[in-house]
Write an enzyme that holds these catalytic residues in place. Structure first.
Site, mmCIF file in Angstrom:
data_model
loop_
_atom_site.group_PDB
_atom_site.id
_atom_site.type_symbol
_atom_site.label_atom_id
_atom_site.label_comp_id
_atom_site.label_asym_id
_atom_site.label_seq_id
_atom_site.Cartn_x
_atom_site.Cartn_y
_atom_site.Cartn_z
ATOM 1 N N GLY A 45 52.708 -30.021 90.060
ATOM 2 C CA GLY A 45 51.301 -30.704 89.187
ATOM 3 C C GLY A 45 50.325 -30.460 90.190
ATOM 4 O O GLY A 45 49.116 -30.862 89.500
ATOM 5 N N ARG A 46 50.401 -30.671 91.483
ATOM 6 C CA ARG A 46 49.232 -30.729 92.448
ATOM 7 C C ARG A 46 49.594 -29.876 93.696
ATOM 8 O O ARG A 46 48.860 -29.974 94.760
ATOM 9 C CB ARG A 46 48.972 -32.084 92.706
ATOM 10 N N LYS A 85 48.921 -29.008 99.047
ATOM 11 C CA LYS A 85 49.170 -30.338 98.140
ATOM 12 C C LYS A 85 48.071 -31.066 97.679
ATOM 13 O O LYS A 85 47.196 -31.212 98.777
ATOM 14 C CB LYS A 85 50.111 -31.296 98.663
ATOM 15 N N GLY A 142 45.823 -33.535 89.710
ATOM 16 C CA GLY A 142 46.048 -32.467 90.947
ATOM 17 C C GLY A 142 45.668 -32.864 92.155
ATOM 18 O O GLY A 142 45.858 -31.906 93.015
ATOM 19 N N ARG A 165 51.603 -27.932 103.479
ATOM 20 C CA ARG A 165 53.025 -28.183 103.886
ATOM 21 C C ARG A 165 53.627 -26.724 104.013
ATOM 22 O O ARG A 165 53.392 -25.787 103.600
ATOM 23 C CB ARG A 165 53.642 -28.915 102.623
ATOM 24 N N ASP A 200 64.189 -33.849 90.961
ATOM 25 C CA ASP A 200 63.032 -32.747 91.476
ATOM 26 C C ASP A 200 62.638 -32.827 92.645
ATOM 27 O O ASP A 200 61.784 -31.988 93.223
ATOM 28 C CB ASP A 200 61.929 -32.877 90.481
ATOM 29 N N ASN A 201 63.223 -33.911 93.603
ATOM 30 C CA ASN A 201 62.906 -34.290 94.884
ATOM 31 C C ASN A 201 63.820 -33.757 95.873
ATOM 32 O O ASN A 201 63.875 -34.116 97.172
ATOM 33 C CB ASN A 201 62.412 -35.587 95.299
HETATM 34 P P1 AMP Z 1 56.811 -37.014 92.832
HETATM 35 O O1 AMP Z 1 57.704 -37.917 92.164
HETATM 36 O O2 AMP Z 1 55.685 -37.809 93.364
HETATM 37 O O3 AMP Z 1 57.473 -35.985 93.563
HETATM 38 O O4 AMP Z 1 56.000 -36.534 91.512
HETATM 39 C C1 AMP Z 1 56.460 -35.949 90.175
HETATM 40 C C2 AMP Z 1 55.689 -35.259 89.191
HETATM 41 O O5 AMP Z 1 54.354 -35.477 89.275
HETATM 42 C C3 AMP Z 1 55.699 -33.895 90.095
HETATM 43 O O6 AMP Z 1 55.695 -32.917 88.985
HETATM 44 C C4 AMP Z 1 54.281 -34.047 90.580
HETATM 45 O O7 AMP Z 1 53.590 -32.644 90.819
HETATM 46 C C5 AMP Z 1 53.376 -34.559 89.451
HETATM 47 N N1 AMP Z 1 52.344 -35.276 90.150
HETATM 48 C C6 AMP Z 1 52.201 -36.396 90.974
HETATM 49 N N2 AMP Z 1 51.100 -36.685 91.428
HETATM 50 C C7 AMP Z 1 50.323 -36.003 90.604
HETATM 51 C C8 AMP Z 1 48.770 -35.660 90.536
HETATM 52 N N3 AMP Z 1 47.905 -36.603 91.117
HETATM 53 N N4 AMP Z 1 48.422 -34.714 89.423
HETATM 54 C C9 AMP Z 1 49.014 -33.935 88.875
HETATM 55 N N5 AMP Z 1 50.328 -34.071 88.997
HETATM 56 C C10 AMP Z 1 51.047 -35.054 89.952
HETATM 57 MG MG MG Z 2 58.127 -34.389 93.763
#
Ligand code: AMP
Ligand code: MG
Length: 490
Positions: free
Chosen positions: A91-92, A112, A125, A175, A251-252
């Protein structure tokens, strides 16, 4: 090498675009390079001058293209806190290109915070300086600890505001990883019942990262076994240094067994198996001591998502996956016991060794002693003499009882104090990225001074050393460290 001399390509982009969306970064206002990791730059043979050049920032920020780069955002899904979310994706984060270094290794170069992608959902994003610095410092710190991880090349900060609970400084993190493919990259196609999309993605990962399996009829099963083993080993290494991942969602989780997506992570200060590093993890799903079993749960999700690759017969596929998943616990136990034996400085192995480690951890939990400091000072233990470590414990008698057993154990293997000390200092770090250390560096960076980020980074890149630069960060955390709260918002 100069930027233009690097060999860019993107083999992920050679797959069907069902796995990703082509997208370019949306430029962030006036980004300034604030910190970089020399050792990460060396991985792609990039000169420091090239890293500091206008061309490099223009490339990272999406102002200029580089020949061969084919930027994209990867699609994935995932189980978040136990619930399936059918579409996540970068997402970003934007995979700008892959770079092949002179040793023939390929590295994903990912930005990122590079703006919205088709997977941004409600997000902007963007990335804020606070979490960018945390990921930057921790990626490089984990690497220096010897733990598999994605790497962080550099940080840019920007005058552009980013809106979170408060207005924050916008930033970009570059990254690097051999691959950013996740468990969730497979789950998305399993749950959509697009089973035919699983094999091309799995073959891509196997071709690029598990070449020893290429051409085997049972390569998917053997790959699953490798992922289970790599993950068991990774989590044992996390536990050994007291690291907790704050968002251990599928997803992580990397299919290469790398530490991936540093958000609200934390290192133990005092030893507490119930430590929850993510303020938003209300149930303690990802509490420190639960991480080994969460990894198995995540591996089960991953195994399920590749069942159609294991056999056309669902029942047979299920049995194969289950048989492998059942090996996780003993693999993990073995890695954990080996880590603990190393931490205790044992060269040989005895049946009761794991119990010796467990008993020490129980005493540490009861008396709330500092995890990193205790293990580091254990290296100066000598059978029969009083140790510095004793003073950390409130229940000195209980410690003395343990020390007697430990001392006798060392004597049984004729352990040499000097040799053991060296071996133990190479596995029990003097410093880890405690939250308060990150917080201090972040506060100064937000005020425009990055010198503490660089200083801390230099120390974290030598966590086993004993010189003054490292020891400056090796003390007990201050009282305010308890009050720091880290959550998902980043
Ligand atoms: P995370 O658990 O932090 O790894 O993120 C979970 C999901 O949220 C992933 O698909 C990220 O890409 C998305 N995400 C987190 N922060 C943002 C943001 N500021 N803008 C868009 N997508 C985000
Ligand atoms: Mg993630």
């Amino acid at each position: 090498m100069k930027l233009q001399s690097l060999q860019f390509d993107n083999r992920f982009a050679a797959l069907s675009d069902i796995y990703y969306s082509r997208v370019r970064p949306t430029p962030l206002q006036a980004p300034v390079l604030t910190s970089f990791s020399r050792s990460a730059a060396e991985l792609i043979d990039l000169d420091v001058d090239a890293l500091r050049s206008a061309e490099f920032v223009a490339f990272i920020n999406g102002d200029e293209d580089c020949a061969g780069a084919d930027p994209l955002a990867m699609l994935y899904a995932g189980h978040q806190f136990g619930h399936y979310v059918q579409q996540l994706g970068d997402g970003r984060a934007i995979l700008l290109a892959q770079v092949r270094n002179q040793r023939g290794e390929s590295w994903d170069l990912q930005v990122k915070g590079g703006g919205k992608t088709p997977y941004s959902r409600d997000g902007d994003g963007r990335a804020v300086l606070r979490s960018t610095i945390r990921e930057y410092l921790c990626s490089e710190a984990m690497h220096a600890l010897g733990i598999p991880t994605t790497r962080a090349l550099c940080v840019f900060s920007s005058p552009e505001d980013v809106y979170r609970e408060r207005i924050e400084t916008g930033a970009l993190l570059v990254r690097m990883a051999p691959s950013h493919v996740r468990f969730g990259s497979f789950e998305v196609f399993y749950y959509r019942q697009q089973y035919e999309q699983l094999a091309p993605l799995a073959d891509h990962v196997i071709d690029e990262h598990f070449p020893e399996l290429v051409g085997n009829d049972d390569r998917y099963l053997r790959w699953l076994e490798r992922v289970i083993d790599l993950t068991a080993s990774l989590i044992a290494q996390w536990q050994a240094v007291g690291f907790a991942h704050g968002v251990m969602n599928t997803d992580n989780m990397s299919v290469l067994g790398l530490t991936l997506d540093y958000g609200p992570f934390g290192f133990l200060d005092q030893y507490d198996p119930e430590f929850i590093c993510n303020h938003s993890d209300y149930q303690g799903r990802y509490a420190f001591a639960k991480q080994p079993s969460v990894a198995l749960w995540n591996l089960s999700c991953f195994a399920q998502s590749i069942l159609p690759l294991l056999s056309p017969e669902p029942e047979a596929a299920g049995e194969m996956a289950l048989a492998l998943l059942k090996t996780y616990q003993s693999r993990y136990d073995q890695y954990r016991d080996q880590q603990m034996a190393n931490k205790l400085g044992l060269r040989t192995s005895e049946t009761d060794d794991p119990e010796l480690g467990r008993r020490l951890l129980l005493l540490m939990a009861k008396d709330q002693v500092d995890y990193t400091i205790s293990f580091r000072s254990l290296s100066s233990f000598s059978p029969g003499s009083e140790s510095d470590l004793r003073d950390q414990f409130r229940d000195r008698d209980a410690f003395d009882d343990w020390a007697k057993v430990y001392g006798a154990r060392l004597q049984r293997e004729n352990s040499d104090d000097h040799e053991r000390r060296q071996a133990m200092d190479a596995v029990n770090p003097a410093i880890v990225l405690r939250n308060y250390l990150a917080q201090t560096a972040i506060a100064q960076a937000e005020a425009g001074d990055f010198s503490e980020v660089d200083h801390l980074m230099r120390a974290l890149s030598r966590p086993y050393d004993n010189d003054a630069d490292v020891l400056a960060y090796a003390g007990h955390p201050p009282d305010w460290a308890d009050q720091i709260s880290v959550s998902c918002s980043s």
